[in-house]
Design a protein around this motif. Structure first.
Motif, PDB file in Angstrom:
ATOM      1  N   ILE A  67       0.866  -1.174   0.000  1.00  0.00           N
ATOM      2  CA  ILE A  67       0.000   0.000   0.000  1.00  0.00           C
ATOM      3  C   ILE A  67       0.904   1.225   0.000  1.00  0.00           C
ATOM      4  CG2 ILE A  67      -1.872  -1.223   1.158  1.00  0.00           C
ATOM      5  CD1 ILE A  67      -1.173   0.284   3.727  1.00  0.00           C
ATOM      6  N   LEU A  68       0.367   2.365  -0.447  1.00  0.00           N
ATOM      7  CA  LEU A  68       1.200   3.544  -0.699  1.00  0.00           C
ATOM      8  C   LEU A  68       0.679   4.758   0.042  1.00  0.00           C
ATOM      9  CD1 LEU A  68       3.483   4.891  -2.478  1.00  0.00           C
ATOM     10  CD2 LEU A  68       1.669   5.343  -4.155  1.00  0.00           C
ATOM     11  N   ASN A  69       1.617   5.585   0.524  1.00  0.00           N
ATOM     12  CA  ASN A  69       1.297   6.912   1.060  1.00  0.00           C
ATOM     13  C   ASN A  69       2.252   7.922   0.435  1.00  0.00           C
ATOM     14  OD1 ASN A  69       2.227   8.998   3.507  1.00  0.00           O
ATOM     15  ND2 ASN A  69       0.029   8.808   3.241  1.00  0.00           N
ATOM     16  N   VAL A  70       1.713   9.056  -0.003  1.00  0.00           N
ATOM     17  CA  VAL A  70       2.527  10.114  -0.614  1.00  0.00           C
ATOM     18  C   VAL A  70       2.210  11.440   0.061  1.00  0.00           C
ATOM     19  CG1 VAL A  70       3.010  11.403  -2.733  1.00  0.00           C
ATOM     20  CG2 VAL A  70       2.608   8.925  -2.843  1.00  0.00           C
ATOM     21  N   GLY A  71       3.231  12.170   0.435  1.00  0.00           N
ATOM     22  CA  GLY A  71       3.035  13.486   1.044  1.00  0.00           C
ATOM     23  C   GLY A  71       4.125  13.777   2.055  1.00  0.00           C
ATOM     24  N   THR A  72       4.333  15.049   2.340  1.00  0.00           N
ATOM     25  CA  THR A  72       5.333  15.446   3.328  1.00  0.00           C
ATOM     26  C   THR A  72       5.108  14.701   4.631  1.00  0.00           C
ATOM     27  OG1 THR A  72       5.419  17.657   2.356  1.00  0.00           O
ATOM     28  CG2 THR A  72       6.327  17.401   4.560  1.00  0.00           C
ATOM     29  N   ILE A  73       6.179  14.204   5.214  1.00  0.00           N
ATOM     30  CA  ILE A  73       6.061  13.439   6.464  1.00  0.00           C
ATOM     31  C   ILE A  73       6.045  14.431   7.612  1.00  0.00           C
ATOM     32  CG2 ILE A  73       7.049  11.577   7.865  1.00  0.00           C
ATOM     33  CD1 ILE A  73       8.436  10.574   5.324  1.00  0.00           C
ATOM     34  N   GLU A  74       4.855  14.971   7.865  1.00  0.00           N
ATOM     35  CA  GLU A  74       4.647  15.946   8.929  1.00  0.00           C
ATOM     36  C   GLU A  74       3.399  15.560   9.712  1.00  0.00           C
ATOM     37  OE1 GLU A  74       3.988  19.800   7.229  1.00  0.00           O
ATOM     38  OE2 GLU A  74       2.464  19.080   5.838  1.00  0.00           O
ATOM     39  N   GLU A  75       3.244  16.147  10.876  1.00  0.00           N
ATOM     40  CA  GLU A  75       2.180  15.720  11.793  1.00  0.00           C
ATOM     41  C   GLU A  75       0.792  15.817  11.174  1.00  0.00           C
ATOM     42  OE1 GLU A  75       0.921  16.299  16.489  1.00  0.00           O
ATOM     43  OE2 GLU A  75       2.502  17.533  15.607  1.00  0.00           O
ATOM     44  N   ARG A  76       0.529  16.901  10.434  1.00  0.00           N
ATOM     45  CA  ARG A  76      -0.803  17.086   9.858  1.00  0.00           C
ATOM     46  C   ARG A  76      -1.169  15.972   8.882  1.00  0.00           C
ATOM     47  NH1 ARG A  76      -2.096  19.721   5.171  1.00  0.00           N
ATOM     48  NH2 ARG A  76      -0.002  20.636   5.055  1.00  0.00           N
ATOM     49  N   LYS A  77      -0.156  15.388   8.232  1.00  0.00           N
ATOM     50  CA  LYS A  77      -0.416  14.331   7.252  1.00  0.00           C
ATOM     51  C   LYS A  77      -0.706  12.981   7.920  1.00  0.00           C
ATOM     52  CE  LYS A  77       0.699  16.924   3.593  1.00  0.00           C
ATOM     53  NZ  LYS A  77      -0.214  17.291   2.494  1.00  0.00           N
ATOM     54  N   ASN A  78      -0.317  12.861   9.209  1.00  0.00           N
ATOM     55  CA  ASN A  78      -0.816  11.758  10.032  1.00  0.00           C
ATOM     56  C   ASN A  78      -0.329  10.367   9.604  1.00  0.00           C
ATOM     57  OD1 ASN A  78      -2.381  10.810  12.184  1.00  0.00           O
ATOM     58  ND2 ASN A  78      -4.212  10.579  10.920  1.00  0.00           N
ATOM     59  N   LEU A  79       0.906  10.287   9.129  1.00  0.00           N
ATOM     60  CA  LEU A  79       1.447   9.000   8.679  1.00  0.00           C
ATOM     61  C   LEU A  79       1.467   7.953   9.785  1.00  0.00           C
ATOM     62  CD1 LEU A  79       2.971   7.148   6.672  1.00  0.00           C
ATOM     63  CD2 LEU A  79       5.088   8.311   7.363  1.00  0.00           C
ATOM     64  N   LEU A  80       1.697   8.386  11.005  1.00  0.00           N
ATOM     65  CA  LEU A  80       1.802   7.439  12.116  1.00  0.00           C
ATOM     66  C   LEU A  80       0.541   6.587  12.251  1.00  0.00           C
ATOM     67  CD1 LEU A  80       3.659   6.456  14.355  1.00  0.00           C
ATOM     68  CD2 LEU A  80       2.765   8.259  15.845  1.00  0.00           C
ATOM     69  N   SER A  81      -0.605   7.143  11.922  1.00  0.00           N
ATOM     70  CA  SER A  81      -1.853   6.364  11.996  1.00  0.00           C
ATOM     71  C   SER A  81      -1.822   5.169  11.039  1.00  0.00           C
ATOM     72  CB  SER A  81      -3.061   7.244  11.665  1.00  0.00           C
ATOM     73  OG  SER A  81      -3.361   8.098  12.741  1.00  0.00           O
ATOM     74  N   ILE A  82      -1.263   5.368   9.845  1.00  0.00           N
ATOM     75  CA  ILE A  82      -1.179   4.237   8.909  1.00  0.00           C
ATOM     76  C   ILE A  82      -0.218   3.186   9.443  1.00  0.00           C
ATOM     77  CG2 ILE A  82      -0.827   3.524   6.523  1.00  0.00           C
ATOM     78  CD1 ILE A  82      -0.907   6.365   5.672  1.00  0.00           C
ATOM     79  N   VAL A  83       0.926   3.648   9.916  1.00  0.00           N
ATOM     80  CA  VAL A  83       1.926   2.703  10.427  1.00  0.00           C
ATOM     81  C   VAL A  83       1.333   1.864  11.558  1.00  0.00           C
ATOM     82  CG1 VAL A  83       4.181   2.494  11.514  1.00  0.00           C
ATOM     83  CG2 VAL A  83       3.835   4.203   9.734  1.00  0.00           C
ATOM     84  N   LYS A  84       0.611   2.508  12.444  1.00  0.00           N
ATOM     85  CA  LYS A  84      -0.028   1.772  13.547  1.00  0.00           C
ATOM     86  C   LYS A  84      -1.094   0.816  13.019  1.00  0.00           C
ATOM     87  CE  LYS A  84       0.691   5.225  17.203  1.00  0.00           C
ATOM     88  NZ  LYS A  84       0.037   6.184  18.133  1.00  0.00           N
ATOM     89  N   SER A  85      -1.800   1.246  11.978  1.00  0.00           N
ATOM     90  CA  SER A  85      -2.907   0.432  11.477  1.00  0.00           C
ATOM     91  C   SER A  85      -2.441  -0.853  10.801  1.00  0.00           C
ATOM     92  CB  SER A  85      -3.767   1.246  10.506  1.00  0.00           C
ATOM     93  OG  SER A  85      -3.090   1.454   9.283  1.00  0.00           O
ATOM     94  N   ILE A  86      -1.217  -0.892  10.310  1.00  0.00           N
ATOM     95  CA  ILE A  86      -0.745  -2.106   9.629  1.00  0.00           C
ATOM     96  C   ILE A  86       0.050  -3.027  10.561  1.00  0.00           C
ATOM     97  CG2 ILE A  86      -0.624  -0.884   7.421  1.00  0.00           C
ATOM     98  CD1 ILE A  86       2.515  -1.159   7.711  1.00  0.00           C
ATOM     99  N   LYS A  87       0.175  -2.637  11.814  1.00  0.00           N
ATOM    100  CA  LYS A  87       0.995  -3.410  12.747  1.00  0.00           C
ATOM    101  C   LYS A  87       0.604  -4.884  12.755  1.00  0.00           C
ATOM    102  CE  LYS A  87       2.268  -3.765  17.640  1.00  0.00           C
ATOM    103  NZ  LYS A  87       2.049  -3.214  19.008  1.00  0.00           N
ATOM    104  N   ASN A  88      -0.698  -5.159  12.755  1.00  0.00           N
ATOM    105  CA  ASN A  88      -1.168  -6.547  12.840  1.00  0.00           C
ATOM    106  C   ASN A  88      -1.717  -7.072  11.510  1.00  0.00           C
ATOM    107  OD1 ASN A  88      -0.602  -6.805  15.682  1.00  0.00           O
ATOM    108  ND2 ASN A  88      -2.406  -5.526  16.075  1.00  0.00           N
ATOM    109  N   LEU A  89      -1.366  -6.378  10.436  1.00  0.00           N
ATOM    110  CA  LEU A  89      -1.763  -6.834   9.102  1.00  0.00           C
ATOM    111  C   LEU A  89      -0.542  -7.342   8.345  1.00  0.00           C
ATOM    112  CD1 LEU A  89      -4.165  -3.940   7.952  1.00  0.00           C
ATOM    113  CD2 LEU A  89      -4.825  -6.196   8.791  1.00  0.00           C
ATOM    114  N   ASP A  90      -0.785  -8.258   7.448  1.00  0.00           N
ATOM    115  CA  ASP A  90       0.305  -8.789   6.625  1.00  0.00           C
ATOM    116  C   ASP A  90       0.395  -7.967   5.349  1.00  0.00           C
ATOM    117  OD1 ASP A  90       2.281 -10.285   5.467  1.00  0.00           O
ATOM    118  OD2 ASP A  90       0.945 -11.923   4.840  1.00  0.00           O
ATOM    119  N   VAL A  91       0.988  -6.778   5.467  1.00  0.00           N
ATOM    120  CA  VAL A  91       1.063  -5.870   4.322  1.00  0.00           C
ATOM    121  C   VAL A  91       2.273  -4.957   4.473  1.00  0.00           C
ATOM    122  CG1 VAL A  91      -0.417  -4.105   5.410  1.00  0.00           C
ATOM    123  CG2 VAL A  91      -0.250  -4.233   2.912  1.00  0.00           C
TER     124      VAL A  91
END
Length: 373
Positions: free
Chosen positions: A202-226
């Motif tokens: 899966i893909l995420n594109v955008g400046t790695i800053e707090e407003r873009k909220n990348l950490l939520s995706i990282v946490k969401s895939i913790k228990n997924l095989d992806v």
């Protein structure tokens, strides 16, 4: 017509406002080639992506002092040059117009992309907030028309800058034509090989800053095989994300890419199973458009501007709810039929952001301004 533009971002920014400026200038030059487009650049260019268009004419400050104090030239002294060049209308592409342009009788339009510095003041310094507010307020008050890149931004301009809604025209952004080109299987394999990527991700594109909220995706895939592939400029927020990645043994599944050019980025979009964009707030959300043109299903944030960019067939979740993100990713990864349905409907929806539609809307607005003078 002889049209003038603030070209600072077009010649100096490689993302965001730079992309907006370049893309708009290119489509105007292509669809209305009989006009002259004069691009006022305060300093020698760092980005050269406009040289193929002969009716795009770069102009630098016209004197030693203006070159030395280019920021002051751009804010005011440029007006003398606009008069000398007999510009019919000036377009500020990034929330600014020169001082006294209205007094000198030169018609003007300004594009305002967002007012994030008002909505999320904690992300900006006190002085940056004051500078942005004063520039945007002046531009919105003194330009003949204001272009908002979304209904969300229009509403914010009305609320925070106290500008009459009748003065504001919503004209959406498009995206670079490279995202509309179909990648070959060999191009896909070449990019995957270059960046050592897995077969599916899966893909995420955008400046790695707090407003873009990348950490939520990282946490969401913790228990997924992806696997997750991330493309974006790093800020201090990246350290927080990386700390979580390392402490939760996700290093082998979260891939931060650097040195990705536009063509490679378009291939990455087309290679991804899903595009995930959990931003808390945007003025519009160009990566969503890029994904839809690339025929990649989108998971993004519920509310705000995101349905304007994503349409009715993208998947919307609460950007603060990790469980919702996890479930959405899991559902789409397992349901190919649903993904294909989203791809078909999303690609149909995104045609409203085609170049010709945008060029016609912009030119219609210019003519309206000139006819009212």
């Amino acid at each position: 017509m002889k049209l003038g533009f603030d070209a600072k971002r077009a010649y100096h920014n490689t993302t965001g406002l730079g992309n907006y400026s370049r893309d708009l200038l290119k489509i105007l030059a292509a669809f209305y080639p009989d006009n002259s487009y004069v691009l006022y650049n305060p300093k020698p260019k760092k980005v050269d992506r406009l040289s193929d268009y002969k009716n795009l004419i770069e102009k630098l400050p016209d004197s030693f002092l203006n070159k030395k104090f280019s920021s002051f030239w751009r804010q005011g002294a440029i007006v003398n040059q606009l008069k000398q060049d007999k510009i019919d209308l000036y377009h500020g592409l990034s929330g600014e117009i020169p001082r006294n342009i209205k007094k000198e009788g030169i018609p003007s339009v300004v594009t305002i992309h967002d007012l994030i510095f008002v909505r999320y003041p904690e992300l900006y310094s006190f002085f940056d907030r004051k500078i942005h507010y004063n520039k945007f307020k002046y531009a919105a008050q003194n330009a003949d028309k204001v272009i908002a890149i979304s209904e969300q931004t229009k509403n914010d301009i009305v609320e925070f800058l106290d500008i009459d809604a009748s003065k504001i025209e919503v004209i959406y952004q498009g995206c670079h034509s490279v995202f509309k080109e179909i990648a070959t299987s060999s191009e896909i394999e070449k990019v995957k090989s270059k960046f050592n990527l897995p077969e599916k991700f899966i893909l995420n594109v955008g400046t790695i800053e707090e407003r873009k909220n990348l950490l939520s995706i990282v946490k969401s895939i913790k228990n997924l095989d992806v696997h997750l592939v991330v493309v974006g400029r790093k800020t201090k927020y990246y350290d927080r994300v990386l700390e979580y990645v390392k402490s939760n043994q996700l290093t082998n599944r979260v891939h931060f890419l650097e040195g990705v050019d536009l063509k490679e980025l378009s291939v990455l979009y087309q290679s991804a199973e899903i595009f995930v964009y959990p931003s808390i707030f945007e003025g519009f959300g160009i990566p969503i458009i890029e994904a839809l043109y690339s025929k990649t299903p989108v998971i993004t944030s519920r509310g705000g501007v995101f349905p304007e960019a994503g349409g009715s067939d993208s998947y919307y979740v609460d950007p603060s709810n990790i469980d919702e993100f996890t479930n959405a990713i899991d559902v789409l990864l397992k349901d190919e039929t649903k993904r294909n349905d989203m791809i078909e409907k999303g690609h149909k929806f995104v045609q409203k952001f085609n170049d010709e539609v945008i060029a016609n809307a912009i030119m219609k607005l210019y003519k309206t301004v000139l006819n009212e003078k």
